[in-house]
Write an enzyme that holds these catalytic residues in place. Structure first.
Site, mmCIF file in Angstrom:
data_model
loop_
_atom_site.group_PDB
_atom_site.id
_atom_site.type_symbol
_atom_site.label_atom_id
_atom_site.label_comp_id
_atom_site.label_asym_id
_atom_site.label_seq_id
_atom_site.Cartn_x
_atom_site.Cartn_y
_atom_site.Cartn_z
ATOM 1 N N GLY A 30 0.805 -1.220 0.000
ATOM 2 C CA GLY A 30 0.000 0.000 0.000
ATOM 3 C C GLY A 30 0.838 1.269 0.000
ATOM 4 N N LEU A 32 0.567 3.691 -2.181
ATOM 5 C CA LEU A 32 1.033 3.501 -3.556
ATOM 6 C C LEU A 32 1.626 4.772 -4.158
ATOM 7 C CD1 LEU A 32 -2.027 1.416 -4.808
ATOM 8 C CD2 LEU A 32 0.104 0.576 -3.804
ATOM 9 N N HIS A 36 4.461 1.718 -8.078
ATOM 10 C CA HIS A 36 3.384 0.711 -8.040
ATOM 11 C C HIS A 36 2.472 0.857 -9.261
ATOM 12 C CE1 HIS A 36 4.171 1.259 -3.579
ATOM 13 N NE2 HIS A 36 4.291 -0.044 -3.704
ATOM 14 N N GLN A 60 7.699 -9.555 7.729
ATOM 15 C CA GLN A 60 8.922 -9.128 7.058
ATOM 16 C C GLN A 60 9.587 -7.921 7.724
ATOM 17 O OE1 GLN A 60 6.609 -8.406 3.305
ATOM 18 N NE2 GLN A 60 8.077 -6.754 3.014
ATOM 19 N N GLN A 147 11.937 -3.532 -9.710
ATOM 20 C CA GLN A 147 13.395 -3.703 -9.668
ATOM 21 C C GLN A 147 14.013 -3.031 -8.449
ATOM 22 O OE1 GLN A 147 15.682 -2.316 -13.115
ATOM 23 N NE2 GLN A 147 17.493 -2.207 -11.805
ATOM 24 N N ASP A 149 13.435 -3.372 -5.437
ATOM 25 C CA ASP A 149 13.755 -4.453 -4.495
ATOM 26 C C ASP A 149 14.326 -5.612 -5.306
ATOM 27 O OD1 ASP A 149 12.546 -3.377 -1.925
ATOM 28 O OD2 ASP A 149 10.871 -3.196 -3.305
ATOM 29 N N SER A 185 7.756 4.169 -0.743
ATOM 30 C CA SER A 185 6.764 4.634 0.239
ATOM 31 C C SER A 185 7.482 5.272 1.429
ATOM 32 C CB SER A 185 5.906 3.471 0.723
ATOM 33 O OG SER A 185 5.280 2.852 -0.386
#
Ligand code: PAF
Length: 283
Positions: A30, A32, A36, A60, A147, A149, A185
């Site tokens: 979220g 966004l 995203h 995580q 990409q 991450d 974010s």
């Protein structure tokens, strides 16, 4: 756009559709941004049905990380997803994905040991566990990952291969601000000075990229150039700065001809940890 909260409901809603149609899936936490948006656009272009999930996954986040204060903005996210013609928004809550008796963990070894895995040792097991659960619910044709991450993308691609999952993993390029800062974010946490100095992340990556394109192969020289560039960001504290093989994620000392490497870094600005990377093919 249909909004569904329970895994069973979403699975059932997709049951008939999957038989005849391709399904593109974009998992998110979220809040966004245009990065995203680009994932959703790509999914929309390549599939009959588009499913997006929003779930801030507690598994995580390590102890002391930003799970509780991770930015959330559901109403705005919904507007963005409607505008991008998303068909289904999956919005599970924590108890639905992790009931009290939940004890299973999915872990990819080796690829998760370096880079972000060093300073966030439990992070990738949390990612692989939740993404496998989401994939089992959605059972998409295509999975879309950013990409930015890159290690997450590489780890998930390995999980899909190792566990014979029937989904194609697509990587979508990083979206950047005009000054080069990769969209995230977490950028919202930055003070004005930190935000200004955060442009040195992509400047440092570009510095190394330029040198590689011009034939530099010595990783020591490349890292020094990046470090020198990052010194200009007074409020930055480097977590890591690495050049690794793009496939194995193992560190390299000297680039081989034609080898694709990942130049990656993680840098703290106060408590905010930003990551960025570039893929470059050696001369
Ligand atoms: O990249 C993210 O936003 C998350 O790691 C993901 C893939 C949605 C899993 O929680």
């Amino acid at each position: 756009m249909k909004i569904l909260k329970s895994p069973q409901e979403l699975n059932l809603a997709l049951f008939d559709l999957r038989l005849k149609k391709t399904v593109g899936f974009v998992p998110t936490m979220g809040y966004l941004h245009d990065g995203h948006r680009k994932l959703v656009k790509q999914a929309r272009k390549e599939n009959d049905v588009v499913v997006v999930s929003i779930f801030v996954n507690p598994l995580q986040f390590g102890a002391g990380e930003d799970y509780k204060k991770y930015p959330r903005g559901l109403a705005r996210d919904q507007r963005i997803l409607e505008a991008e013609k998303t068909d289904f928004l999956f919005l599970p809550d924590v108890k639905q994905l992790y009931p009290d008796d939940f004890v299973t963990e999915v872990r990819v070894s080796r690829l998760t040991e370096g880079l972000c895995g060093k300073s966030r040792p439990t992070h990738f097991a949390g990612v692989t566990t939740v993404v496998l659960k989401l994939l089992n619910v959605v059972q998409p044709t295509n999975l879309y990952l950013g990409q930015k991450d890159y290690q997450q993308y590489r780890v998930l691609r390995q999980m899909v291969k190792d566990l014979n999952l029937q989904v194609k993993v697509r990587m979508v390029p990083i979206v950047r601000e005009p000054d080069g800062l990769a969209l995230s974010s977490r950028n919202v946490y930055l003070s004005k000075t930190q935000r200004d100095e955060a442009r040195f992340l992509s400047l440092a990556l570009n510095e190394a990229k330029k040198k590689i394109v011009n034939g530099e192969k010595n990783v020591g020289t490349l890292k020094k150039a990046m470090r020198d560039c990052l010194k200009k960001a007074k409020s930055a504290r480097v977590d890591y700065l690495e050049i690794v093989d793009a496939d194995s994620l193992q560190g390299v000392l000297k680039l081989k001809s034609g080898q694709t490497v990942l130049i990656a870094l993680a840098v703290y600005f106060g408590k905010t940890r930003l990551i960025d990377n570039m893929l470059v093919k050696g001369k």
